[in-house]
Write a protein that holds these residues in place. Structure first.
Motif, mmCIF file in Angstrom:
data_model
loop_
_atom_site.group_PDB
_atom_site.id
_atom_site.type_symbol
_atom_site.label_atom_id
_atom_site.label_comp_id
_atom_site.label_asym_id
_atom_site.label_seq_id
_atom_site.Cartn_x
_atom_site.Cartn_y
_atom_site.Cartn_z
ATOM 1 N N VAL A 244 0.885 -1.273 0.052
ATOM 2 C CA VAL A 244 -0.093 0.121 -0.058
ATOM 3 C C VAL A 244 1.044 1.279 -0.124
ATOM 4 O O VAL A 244 0.606 2.252 -0.773
ATOM 5 C CB VAL A 244 -0.947 -0.008 1.162
ATOM 6 C CG1 VAL A 244 -1.684 1.308 1.304
ATOM 7 C CG2 VAL A 244 -1.904 -1.141 1.322
ATOM 8 N N SER A 245 1.933 1.236 0.890
ATOM 9 C CA SER A 245 2.797 2.348 0.706
ATOM 10 C C SER A 245 4.159 1.925 1.159
ATOM 11 O O SER A 245 4.274 1.079 1.848
ATOM 12 C CB SER A 245 2.271 3.582 1.673
ATOM 13 O OG SER A 245 2.707 3.316 2.986
ATOM 14 N N ARG B 127 3.540 -0.304 4.236
ATOM 15 C CA ARG B 127 2.099 -0.662 4.890
ATOM 16 C C ARG B 127 1.945 -1.676 3.688
ATOM 17 O O ARG B 127 1.858 -1.557 2.384
ATOM 18 C CB ARG B 127 1.310 0.467 5.007
ATOM 19 C CG ARG B 127 1.563 1.095 5.948
ATOM 20 C CD ARG B 127 0.426 2.395 6.128
ATOM 21 N NE ARG B 127 -0.850 1.850 6.996
ATOM 22 C CZ ARG B 127 -1.851 2.604 6.858
ATOM 23 N NH1 ARG B 127 -2.292 3.453 6.147
ATOM 24 N NH2 ARG B 127 -2.772 1.900 7.631
ATOM 25 N N ARG C 104 -1.457 -4.603 2.749
ATOM 26 C CA ARG C 104 -2.961 -5.098 2.911
ATOM 27 C C ARG C 104 -3.132 -6.563 2.401
ATOM 28 O O ARG C 104 -2.633 -6.933 1.282
ATOM 29 C CB ARG C 104 -3.609 -4.020 2.125
ATOM 30 C CG ARG C 104 -5.378 -4.208 2.459
ATOM 31 C CD ARG C 104 -6.182 -3.451 1.775
ATOM 32 N NE ARG C 104 -6.150 -3.806 0.397
ATOM 33 C CZ ARG C 104 -5.995 -3.126 -0.731
ATOM 34 N NH1 ARG C 104 -5.616 -1.861 -0.699
ATOM 35 N NH2 ARG C 104 -5.799 -3.393 -1.935
ATOM 36 N N GLU D 158 -8.425 -7.809 3.772
ATOM 37 C CA GLU D 158 -8.000 -6.574 4.057
ATOM 38 C C GLU D 158 -7.000 -5.870 5.120
ATOM 39 O O GLU D 158 -7.025 -4.900 5.233
ATOM 40 C CB GLU D 158 -9.360 -5.676 3.776
ATOM 41 C CG GLU D 158 -10.239 -5.900 2.619
ATOM 42 C CD GLU D 158 -10.093 -5.391 1.647
ATOM 43 O OE1 GLU D 158 -10.350 -3.863 1.756
ATOM 44 O OE2 GLU D 158 -9.750 -5.648 0.529
ATOM 45 N N MET E 25 -4.422 -4.980 7.432
ATOM 46 C CA MET E 25 -3.149 -4.128 7.381
ATOM 47 C C MET E 25 -2.124 -4.629 8.205
ATOM 48 O O MET E 25 -2.461 -4.879 9.252
ATOM 49 C CB MET E 25 -3.367 -2.555 7.422
ATOM 50 C CG MET E 25 -4.406 -1.932 6.647
ATOM 51 S SD MET E 25 -4.066 -1.777 4.872
ATOM 52 C CE MET E 25 -2.728 -0.460 4.797
#
Ligand SMILES: [Zn+2]
Length: 152
Positions: free
Chosen positions: A129-130, A135, A137, A142, A144
């Motif tokens: 995600v980043s 991060r 997922r 879902e 995290m």
């Protein structure tokens, strides 16, 4: 001139440098390298680094790790650099890139996730995600995850 602490050089193989201090063993875990393998390993932990303060270094003798193999370690060591050594010369040097999808490495934190099912679990799959902060997922539930080292 005082050089950075030099570790015994290897003749052929792969040197993984600039691993965040304390993560060397997790790097080996992610790469699936363990003491029972034939490859001679040296793990240097907590050496001084100008860039990073402290860092770990892993050397794998007589084995040239492929970029797609080592990219996975970006999960815990995003600054790592990979040096391929042949006849004592560095013949290739590259950085690791965080994969967009990570399969089969991170364990999902959600006990009810299908990837944790006791009978016929599916292979875990996470989406990046980043990168900063790191991060991920879970593709299935879902959930995290930030600190991957707890879920290897
Ligand atoms: Zn999950």
């Amino acid at each position: 001139m005082k050089k950075e602490l030099k570790v015994v050089p290897i003749k052929n193989g792969t040197v993984i440098d600039h691993i965040a201090a304390g993560q060397a063993l997790n790097v080996l875990k992610i790469l699936g390298i363990h003491a029972r393998m034939d490859a001679a390993l040296s793990v240097v932990m907590n050496v001084l680094s100008k860039q990073m303060g402290r860092k770990d270094i892993v050397k794998v003798e007589d084995r040239e790790l492929k970029p797609e193999e080592v990219d996975k370690i970006a999960l815990i060591a995003p600054q790592a650099t990979i040096n391929i050594i042949r006849d004592s010369e560095v013949i290739a040097k590259h950085k690791v890139y965080l994969p967009e999808v990570i399969e089969g490495i991170i364990r999902c934190a959600n006990p009810n996730c299908i990837s944790n099912a006791e009978r016929e679990p599916v292979i875990s799959k996470f989406i990046t995600v980043s990168e900063n902060p790191l991060r991920f997922r879970c593709f299935y539930c879902e959930r995290m995850i930030e600190d991957v080292s707890e879920y290897l």
